[in-house]
Design an enzyme around this catalytic site. Structure first.
Site, PDB file in Angstrom:
ATOM      1  N   GLU A  17     -20.345  58.092  30.926  1.00  0.00           N
ATOM      2  CA  GLU A  17     -20.381  56.680  30.543  1.00  0.00           C
ATOM      3  C   GLU A  17     -20.577  56.551  29.272  1.00  0.00           C
ATOM      4  O   GLU A  17     -19.827  55.969  28.222  1.00  0.00           O
ATOM      5  CB  GLU A  17     -21.188  55.904  31.641  1.00  0.00           C
ATOM      6  CG  GLU A  17     -21.091  54.297  31.228  1.00  0.00           C
ATOM      7  CD  GLU A  17     -22.223  53.782  32.081  1.00  0.00           C
ATOM      8  OE1 GLU A  17     -23.443  54.362  32.559  1.00  0.00           O
ATOM      9  OE2 GLU A  17     -22.087  52.366  32.080  1.00  0.00           O
TER      10      GLU A  17
ATOM     11  N   SER B 125     -25.895  54.016  35.907  1.00  0.00           N
ATOM     12  CA  SER B 125     -25.483  54.325  34.410  1.00  0.00           C
ATOM     13  C   SER B 125     -26.080  55.915  34.193  1.00  0.00           C
ATOM     14  O   SER B 125     -26.812  56.343  34.636  1.00  0.00           O
ATOM     15  CB  SER B 125     -26.212  53.385  33.962  1.00  0.00           C
ATOM     16  OG  SER B 125     -25.856  53.151  32.436  1.00  0.00           O
TER      17      SER B 125
ATOM     18  N   HIS C 223     -33.201  52.334  33.573  1.00  0.00           N
ATOM     19  CA  HIS C 223     -32.688  51.551  34.222  1.00  0.00           C
ATOM     20  C   HIS C 223     -32.879  51.519  35.793  1.00  0.00           C
ATOM     21  O   HIS C 223     -33.077  50.171  36.247  1.00  0.00           O
ATOM     22  CB  HIS C 223     -30.917  51.665  33.913  1.00  0.00           C
ATOM     23  CG  HIS C 223     -30.659  50.967  32.822  1.00  0.00           C
ATOM     24  ND1 HIS C 223     -30.274  49.723  32.492  1.00  0.00           N
ATOM     25  CD2 HIS C 223     -30.024  51.500  31.836  1.00  0.00           C
ATOM     26  CE1 HIS C 223     -29.816  49.346  31.522  1.00  0.00           C
ATOM     27  NE2 HIS C 223     -29.540  50.234  30.911  1.00  0.00           N
TER      28      HIS C 223
ATOM     29  N   GLU D 265      21.260  55.237  47.349  1.00  0.00           N
ATOM     30  CA  GLU D 265      20.145  55.018  48.055  1.00  0.00           C
ATOM     31  C   GLU D 265      20.303  54.144  49.296  1.00  0.00           C
ATOM     32  O   GLU D 265      19.346  53.721  50.015  1.00  0.00           O
ATOM     33  CB  GLU D 265      19.030  54.126  47.186  1.00  0.00           C
ATOM     34  CG  GLU D 265      18.381  54.939  46.173  1.00  0.00           C
ATOM     35  CD  GLU D 265      17.352  54.374  45.258  1.00  0.00           C
ATOM     36  OE1 GLU D 265      17.087  53.098  45.345  1.00  0.00           O
ATOM     37  OE2 GLU D 265      16.778  54.821  44.443  1.00  0.00           O
TER      38      GLU D 265
ATOM     39  N   TYR E 282     -19.688  37.740  38.093  1.00  0.00           N
ATOM     40  CA  TYR E 282     -20.978  37.700  38.963  1.00  0.00           C
ATOM     41  C   TYR E 282     -21.818  38.590  38.112  1.00  0.00           C
ATOM     42  O   TYR E 282     -21.778  39.363  37.441  1.00  0.00           O
ATOM     43  CB  TYR E 282     -20.706  38.733  40.222  1.00  0.00           C
ATOM     44  CG  TYR E 282     -21.545  38.896  41.172  1.00  0.00           C
ATOM     45  CD1 TYR E 282     -21.584  38.025  42.126  1.00  0.00           C
ATOM     46  CD2 TYR E 282     -22.880  39.309  40.868  1.00  0.00           C
ATOM     47  CE1 TYR E 282     -22.573  38.015  43.192  1.00  0.00           C
ATOM     48  CE2 TYR E 282     -23.901  39.403  41.934  1.00  0.00           C
ATOM     49  CZ  TYR E 282     -23.675  38.646  42.897  1.00  0.00           C
ATOM     50  OH  TYR E 282     -24.732  38.648  43.889  1.00  0.00           O
TER      51      TYR E 282
ATOM     52  N   ASN F 239     -25.006  43.998  44.070  1.00  0.00           N
ATOM     53  CA  ASN F 239     -25.716  44.946  44.882  1.00  0.00           C
ATOM     54  C   ASN F 239     -24.617  45.540  45.814  1.00  0.00           C
ATOM     55  O   ASN F 239     -23.552  45.292  45.542  1.00  0.00           O
ATOM     56  CB  ASN F 239     -26.930  44.316  45.437  1.00  0.00           C
ATOM     57  CG  ASN F 239     -26.444  43.152  46.522  1.00  0.00           C
ATOM     58  OD1 ASN F 239     -25.230  43.064  46.945  1.00  0.00           O
ATOM     59  ND2 ASN F 239     -27.318  42.249  46.770  1.00  0.00           N
TER      60      ASN F 239
ATOM     61  N   GLN G  89     -21.194  35.961  49.877  1.00  0.00           N
ATOM     62  CA  GLN G  89     -20.599  34.683  49.818  1.00  0.00           C
ATOM     63  C   GLN G  89     -20.110  34.129  48.623  1.00  0.00           C
ATOM     64  O   GLN G  89     -18.994  33.279  48.469  1.00  0.00           O
ATOM     65  CB  GLN G  89     -21.824  33.622  50.552  1.00  0.00           C
ATOM     66  CG  GLN G  89     -23.113  33.784  49.579  1.00  0.00           C
ATOM     67  CD  GLN G  89     -23.899  34.781  50.188  1.00  0.00           C
ATOM     68  OE1 GLN G  89     -23.668  35.701  50.758  1.00  0.00           O
ATOM     69  NE2 GLN G  89     -25.368  34.553  49.638  1.00  0.00           N
TER      70      GLN G  89
END
Lengths: 455, 455
Positions: B349, B259, B284, B437, B152, B236, B213
């Site tokens: 990060e 970030s 960013h 068991e 993506y 998003n 979608q």
């Protein structure tokens, strides 16, 4: 998904088990297979919302909330969470009280699981790496264990000591400093084998809590229960919903679906063995799935006959029958090559290749959680004591995920040590791309390291 | 969480940026730090429900639903999903049309990223392993690539060609057969740099679709868009919600938060460099986080002065200002050892160790996505072209997760090949535990392989 009717090649009398038989050579086979494999964990909105409420409550109120939920759901009357902790002495006592045979078996299993995972740790790059480029720039990767891990162990009928070993030992081998185990004890009933397994595996602390409240306590921490970095282990729908929701705050393992076995057999193994291997999966629960792929119709008939003959002898025959009838299948394939193609589509949790020269066929398998090769490799051996992990990807997730392993309790950090010379060449490349992305501070930050700074 | 007031050590005039300054030696520091790091991705129920509806609709109606949502949300008027595909010719044309400098920079970045990940593939156990025990039993692990992966790529302001390289190249190196990229093109506007990056990275197919979608199409497949095994890449809130929901049907990477950069500086680096490094993260977006840890109060003051001096020169100064004021901090620490302790808590990060002998301090770091060592290793170099991946764990998840890597596009299968002799010893152990068991079919399945079968 529309409901498909499966052909049955024979009438099934009242004592015959109506296990479906499919022919992979028929044009509608793919549709049948898709229907057979279809399994969606019921996403019950009410369960999800209940789990969300419990998570929020424990996050806000800590121990008090954990205590209330535990007393209510497990019918206890503890006065504090600290009273729900089982000390090392009690764990050791549980181990000491086992019969020598059972204790020895548990110890052998633990030793073999540890030995395999130690090998895995060495072979899977746990030392990290680094290399130096011509201009002195050093790049690499550092591998470190997680600090603290939580292991969820179900109470009640699915309380498996083997799962304690399989979850705790890889974490220990990875170097995790502290393992916190949670196990609900409805009505205060403790499972001595589970406690003994915790002792053998080296679990650091055990709390008798369960459900979403245990997941919350581990994910957020309370005054009594330490916050962990990752939660592993299977649980009921509330536990699964809670784990899904805390993913990101802590790490989680896969959300496990029903257990499955796919047996590829060339028709040379004793049909009773194969029937029993199918049973061993089916007896787990009604949703478990057992499928046989075989090119030999006569052999499939022999396995079916064995199923019908042996089923009445099994203590868990009702579970096995339901599982086999609802989710099982005996599939005639064109040849062994064809079986391997189908196996790659199914991406089974457990794949037995019970055949002559099994490695020849294993080389064709791209997707499977664990492969059991040759007729002596029954899945049951892998479930307990072969050494590799029995926590495996279910529901076709072996297409993209792996057995639980040492790597699940480690993480990596990139190492970037740019030399002054390296900064000259890389700085220009980075600045060019940063300007292209409209990120001027990135560009300037790179350019500051250049001897000839652009103005 | 209750709102904390932070001390400011100086009055900030209208042109001064009100970045918070903390002293890690004060008793309330931990509370301040917790408040500073607190970030919960808004779990907007409306967004989650909208994503769920879109997923269900695409699952049911396939291409038709994808087309409708794409035309509606991206203001397009395509007649079929196949018209939303960008062919290889168009990708190559986008690459050919770049300026030689930009094309060269992109190629250099791709080459270095590929080279690092090839090293990673070799060093991280991609060949699997196997070993033979004394009785002939073979145990091991097979490593295989995923068949097909979806990437993506966001459209609009956060369309970063560098992210195309960072997501696609490790998949290619891992041996993934087919990479499907999706990138929304609101109003039909394509980003040539993104298409060029797809060409260089060897992306196989590109569809100009986005949102939930696109996630649905990749997870379930449609007549036109092939089903993938894993979806990676940022998006998003709708994309994040959709990815969370399809987790299990396909694999996903981490859900990325804002970030962050954490800089540890011993006070020996040019303050302008450090200020710009903090900017490079802050630019960013408004939620990005930049924190400096330093034992030298005078140096912190110098960095603050530099921030105030340089900020008005930055094109993205409004974003930087908002990020620094709301989420940034300059922290005075006792000494470098103390800085490392705090860094392990933050598990950033990006961690820059801008100091003399940075390796000395790096050895004390257990938790970080990527470590940038020495004053020439600005984060910007790592973002574009050093080689290691820039997709890194955010929001303290470096405590339990890793940079995106070749290992994310591979999975492992356990190999269990028990010899006849091995089945004799292991069978008894397995049967003992299986009876413990209450799983009798497991026990019988193991016992069938014994020469002396119990009756």
């Amino acid at each position: 998904m529309k409901k498909l009717r499966f052909n049955k090649t024979q009438q099934t009398g009242s004592n015959m088990i109506a296990i479906r038989k499919l022919d992979a050579g028929l044009p509608d086979f793919q549709a049948h297979l898709t229907a057979l494999l279809a399994f969606e964990a019921s996403e019950d909105e009410a369960i999800d919302q209940a789990a969300a409420r419990i998570l929020a409550d424990v996050k806000a109120r800590g121990d008090a909330a954990v205590l209330e939920y535990t007393n209510r759901f497990d019918r206890l009357s503890a006065n504090s969470v600290s009273l729900l902790e089982i000390g090392q002495q009690e764990l050791q006592a549980a181990l000491a009280e086992l019969s020598p045979e059972r204790r020895g078996a548990l110890q052998t299993a633990a030793d073999r699981v540890r030995s395999y995972h130690q090998r895995q740790k060495i072979e899977c790059g746990s030392d990290g790496f680094s290399y130096t480029e011509a201009d002195g720039t050093v790049l690499g990767q550092k591998v470190t264990p997680l600090d603290r891990v939580g292991i969820y162990v179900p109470g009640g009928k699915a309380a498996y000591p083997s799962s304690v070993l399989m979850n705790a030992i890889p974490a220990k081998v990875a170097g995790v400093q502290e393992i916190i185990m949670v196990v609900p004890t409805p009505d205060g009933v403790k499972n001595p084998l589970v406690l003994a397994a915790a002792a053998i595996a080296g679990v650091d602390r055990v709390f008798t809590i369960g459900g979403a409240q245990a997941v919350a306590a581990l994910a957020y921490g309370t005054a009594t229960i330490p916050q962990v970095d990752k939660i592993v282990g299977p649980g009921n729908a509330y536990v699964a919903a809670a784990k899904r929701r805390v993913f990101g705050t802590v790490g989680i393992d896969m959300i496990a679906g029903p257990s499955e076995i796919l047996v590829i057999c060339d028709g040379t193994t004793d049909p009773d063995w194969i029937a029993m291997d199918l049973f061993s999966q089916a007896e787990h629960d009604e949703l478990a799935q057992s499928i046989l792929l075989c090119p030999d119709a006569a052999y499939i008939a022999a396995v079916e006959a064995s199923i019908n003959r042996q089923l009445p002898l099994m203590p868990r025959q009702e579970v096995i029958r339901t599982s086999l009838v609802n989710r099982g299948a005996l599939v005639k394939v064109r040849d062994m090559e064809h079986a391997c193609e189908i196996a790659n589509h199914i991406a089974a949790e457990h794949l037995e290749i019970s055949a002559e020269n099994p490695q020849h066929w294993a080389d064709r398998i791209r997707h499977a959680g664990a492969m059991f090769l040759g007729r002596f490799s029954s899945e049951a051996l892998g479930d307990y004591c072969a050494g590799p992990n029995h926590v495996l990807p279910t529901s076709r997730t072996a297409r993209f995920s792996s057995p639980l392993g040492v790597y699940d309790f480690q993480k990596r950090s990139s190492i970037i040590n740019i030399s002054e010379a390296g900064a000259q060449t890389l700085g220009q490349v980075a600045a060019e791309l940063a300007y292209g992305e409209g990120l001027q501070a990135h560009a300037r930050s790179a350019e500051y390291r250049l001897k000839d700074k652009p103005q």
